[in-house]
Structure formats: structure tokens, C-alpha cells
Design a protein around this motif. Sequence first.
Motif, PDB file in Angstrom:
ATOM      1  N   HIS A 181     -10.288 -26.662  20.775  1.00 61.79           N
ATOM      2  CA  HIS A 181     -11.685 -26.769  21.191  1.00 61.79           C
ATOM      3  C   HIS A 181     -11.854 -26.509  22.686  1.00 61.79           C
ATOM      4  CE1 HIS A 181     -13.171 -29.500  17.639  1.00 61.79           C
ATOM      5  NE2 HIS A 181     -12.764 -28.299  17.242  1.00 61.79           N
ATOM      6  N   PHE A 182     -10.894 -26.954  23.479  1.00 58.91           N
ATOM      7  CA  PHE A 182     -11.093 -26.968  24.925  1.00 58.91           C
ATOM      8  C   PHE A 182     -11.018 -25.584  25.566  1.00 58.91           C
ATOM      9  CE2 PHE A 182      -9.999 -31.194  23.578  1.00 58.91           C
ATOM     10  CZ  PHE A 182     -10.984 -31.950  24.202  1.00 58.91           C
ATOM     11  N   PRO A 183     -10.049 -24.736  25.208  1.00 57.44           N
ATOM     12  CA  PRO A 183     -10.095 -23.367  25.747  1.00 57.44           C
ATOM     13  C   PRO A 183     -11.366 -22.632  25.340  1.00 57.44           C
ATOM     14  CG  PRO A 183      -7.926 -23.842  24.839  1.00 57.44           C
ATOM     15  CD  PRO A 183      -8.825 -24.972  24.424  1.00 57.44           C
ATOM     16  N   LYS A 184     -11.844 -22.907  24.113  1.00 56.27           N
ATOM     17  CA  LYS A 184     -13.051 -22.232  23.641  1.00 56.27           C
ATOM     18  C   LYS A 184     -14.284 -22.685  24.414  1.00 56.27           C
ATOM     19  CE  LYS A 184     -15.736 -21.209  19.461  1.00 56.27           C
ATOM     20  NZ  LYS A 184     -15.946 -21.520  18.037  1.00 56.27           N
ATOM     21  N   ARG A 185     -14.379 -23.981  24.691  1.00 56.92           N
ATOM     22  CA  ARG A 185     -15.569 -24.464  25.398  1.00 56.92           C
ATOM     23  C   ARG A 185     -15.597 -23.964  26.841  1.00 56.92           C
ATOM     24  NH1 ARG A 185     -14.121 -29.687  28.043  1.00 56.92           N
ATOM     25  NH2 ARG A 185     -12.345 -28.964  29.221  1.00 56.92           N
ATOM     26  N   GLY A 236     -15.585 -30.906  24.480  1.00 58.29           N
ATOM     27  CA  GLY A 236     -14.879 -30.306  23.355  1.00 58.29           C
ATOM     28  C   GLY A 236     -14.864 -31.172  22.110  1.00 58.29           C
ATOM     29  N   THR A 237     -15.819 -32.090  22.014  1.00 58.14           N
ATOM     30  CA  THR A 237     -15.945 -32.967  20.845  1.00 58.14           C
ATOM     31  C   THR A 237     -17.411 -33.000  20.420  1.00 58.14           C
ATOM     32  OG1 THR A 237     -16.444 -34.964  22.126  1.00 58.14           O
ATOM     33  CG2 THR A 237     -14.113 -34.453  21.754  1.00 58.14           C
ATOM     34  N   GLY A 238     -17.688 -33.711  19.343  1.00 67.00           N
ATOM     35  CA  GLY A 238     -19.075 -33.975  19.004  1.00 67.00           C
ATOM     36  C   GLY A 238     -19.683 -34.908  20.038  1.00 67.00           C
ATOM     37  N   LEU A 239     -20.990 -34.820  20.247  1.00 66.32           N
ATOM     38  CA  LEU A 239     -21.624 -35.637  21.282  1.00 66.32           C
ATOM     39  C   LEU A 239     -21.808 -37.097  20.884  1.00 66.32           C
ATOM     40  CD1 LEU A 239     -24.375 -33.579  23.127  1.00 66.32           C
ATOM     41  CD2 LEU A 239     -22.057 -34.144  23.832  1.00 66.32           C
ATOM     42  N   ASP A 240     -21.393 -37.447  19.685  1.00 65.57           N
ATOM     43  CA  ASP A 240     -21.454 -38.849  19.289  1.00 65.57           C
ATOM     44  C   ASP A 240     -20.184 -39.595  19.677  1.00 65.57           C
ATOM     45  OD1 ASP A 240     -19.998 -37.343  17.498  1.00 65.57           O
ATOM     46  OD2 ASP A 240     -20.615 -38.477  15.739  1.00 65.57           O
ATOM     47  N   ARG A 241     -19.318 -38.942  20.420  1.00 62.41           N
ATOM     48  CA  ARG A 241     -18.112 -39.594  20.927  1.00 62.41           C
ATOM     49  C   ARG A 241     -17.834 -39.063  22.322  1.00 62.41           C
ATOM     50  NH1 ARG A 241     -13.770 -37.829  16.597  1.00 62.41           N
ATOM     51  NH2 ARG A 241     -12.468 -39.246  17.799  1.00 62.41           N
ATOM     52  N   ALA A 295     -16.953 -34.293  15.497  1.00 59.41           N
ATOM     53  CA  ALA A 295     -15.813 -33.413  15.785  1.00 59.41           C
ATOM     54  C   ALA A 295     -14.832 -34.106  16.720  1.00 59.41           C
ATOM     55  CB  ALA A 295     -16.294 -32.102  16.394  1.00 59.41           C
ATOM     56  N   ALA A 296     -13.557 -34.065  16.356  1.00 55.74           N
ATOM     57  CA  ALA A 296     -12.503 -34.702  17.138  1.00 55.74           C
ATOM     58  C   ALA A 296     -12.080 -33.804  18.303  1.00 55.74           C
ATOM     59  CB  ALA A 296     -11.296 -34.989  16.232  1.00 55.74           C
TER      60      ALA A 296
END
Length: 380
Positions: A222-226, A184-189, A216-217
Amino acid sequence: MDKNALRAWLRLSMTEGVGNDAARKLLACFGSPQAVFEQTEAALQQVVTPAQVQALRNVPNELAVQCVRTEQWLMHQPDTHSHALWTLGDPHYPQALLQLADPPLMIYVAGQTRRTLGNAVAVVGSRNPTPQGEQTAEQFGEALCASGLCVVSGLALGVDGGAHKGALRGGTTKAHWHTVAVVGTGLDRVYPRQHQTLAAQIALNGLLISEYHLGAAPLAHHFPKRNRIIAALGLGTLVVEAALKSGSLITAQMALELNREVLAIPGSIHATQSHGCHALIRQGAKLVQNAQDVLEELQLAPQQQVSLFAEAMKVGEEAGSSNNLHPLLTHMGFDPVSLDALQARCGLDTAGLQAQLLTLELDGAVGRLPGGLFQRLIRA
């Protein structure tokens, strides 16, 4: 993808008020993001609303920064795995996601990008499972992956992490991903930070996926959507432990809406983490006791006959018939138990009982739960 194409994809995905559904309509009509931005307002109004047309005419404030960030990330290809960006229509884009009402316009991926998904099952559950629940997730992850399934989960603490770890132990194929983590974040974190090492291990034999732009933080929504991506990638969703109000039940509901199977592992009536699973079972979810139950429900021919719980019970019976099993474990059973209840069963004084529990806890045979409860652990 050249820079102009990348910029157009990012601009379309970042335009406020133009969601995945409207973006798909635009792409279906005009063919590419570049072509979308070359259209007149009159042409665009034939496909989307006037408000969306005006939004498309404005360049997002962060577009330039996001373009540079994404270009650099794509150029940085680690020795052990790859970075890629898959858009709708890309041959690598997972076909299962197209069954969603709003498939991601584009997904960022990191890992073994040349492998494929194969048959997969989603494994989800509590972020705060019982000790036995987390161990169960690991055991099922290992057995399911050893049987040829890819294990899909969300990289969260608890059940998700356990399922990923088990899958990494059980996987052997080099054709398919052992496990897929939808984040649920950007893949750079990496979120949570405790899973930095786990994320790196997944990239070695699996795949990390995100629909969120780099940087993206970990925002709550984000998490329910993913979760819809997790549900879509699996032939079914297995819920290991879940409270009555949890994200895992949202994932199960999404799986049902996609005509996927929903499976649940029963637990103690005293553990709130099992109440959601029990509710699913009452509503018709498949009651699962071992990995073979999952394979049968998904109508897959297993490569190996795997029954973790049968093996665990066999080990327990063998241990119970020997002198190696601590007497206190026999009194505990496998359900969570309070200190007072255990004391009534075994007859030990409080100090002696606490000392023995501490010894067993340090030995990994007993787990301590919130509320002053203890639970016997099955050794993997």
C-alpha cells in the motif's frame, strides 16, 4: 450520494482485475458506475477485456459489508471535522491527482473538507531519521506552512511525523489545509498507532486522505502506491533524510515523472540516512539549506521571509559567544561523532565524558544514534 450510487462506486472499485485505468475508460464511455453495470457483455467488451467483463458480472464477496461500513462512517460526522468520499468528477476531488496515470477512482477524506489544498509541497524522508533529521523536518514543516504552503506527507514515523507537527504549529490560514496526510490504510484506523493524537490534530486543521477502503490493513504494498498521491499533490517534493534504498526516493522519482520539482537537504557523509539525498543532489535535485530555497525553487512569492537554518546558525553563534554553551558541544560540531573521536577532541576520561553526554542528552542538547554515535541538536 445515495445508497445505490455508493454501492455502484464501491462495486466498481472492488472488482478484481479492473484497475483505475480500466474503470476510467468505462466511466468515460458509460457515464456512471450504475450505467456500467447495466451494460450488456457485448457493450462492455468494446471497452475492456473479456476477463474484465466477466469480473464485472460478479458481485464482490465483501461488497455488502463494505457498503454498510462506509454508510455508517459517512453518517458519523464528528463535531470537529467531517468525513467524506470524493469520486472522480466530484468538484472537491483534487485536480492535481488527475495528472496521475492512474488517479484513484475514489478517495476517503477526513478533516476540514470545506477548505482547499492551495499551494503545497511534499515533505518525505526516513522512518528512522537522525535526531537532527527529525528536528529539521519539524522546522521546515513549520516554516513552509507559515509561508503559505500546505505540507503533504505520509503520517509515518520519523520525518513524516515531524513535517506534519511543524506544519500544524506554523499554519494560520483558515482557507487552506495546513497539512495533508496520505495514508496507506483505511481511514477508520490510524497507522502507526503512535500517531493517533497526531492524526486527530491533522483533522482539526488539515486533511487525511486514503484511496483504500475502510478496514484496509497497513499492507506493505500500500505504501509505495500511496506515494504517487503524495508526489502529485505537491508542487515539489522535499527529501529531508533518505537512505539509498527507500520509499522516499520512490516518491522523488514519481515527482520527476509528474514534472514536479525535487529538492533535497544535504547531511553528514557519515549518516546513511543522508546518502539518498546526496544521490538526488548529484542527479540534479535542488540543494536546500532553508525554507527560502524551497520557495525560490517553486517560484512562489513568500508571504514571509523565512530562513530556519540562517536563524539556527545565528542562535548557534550567539550561544557560542556566551558562557552558556557547554564546552563539549563545541567539540562535537553538528555531524554524528563516536565516543572515541569525541574523547580525542576534548581530552576527557571515559567516565567523565559519558556523564557529560548523558546530562546533555537529558537536556535535549545531544541525541544518541545507532552504532554508538552522538549528535548535537539545534534547538528549535
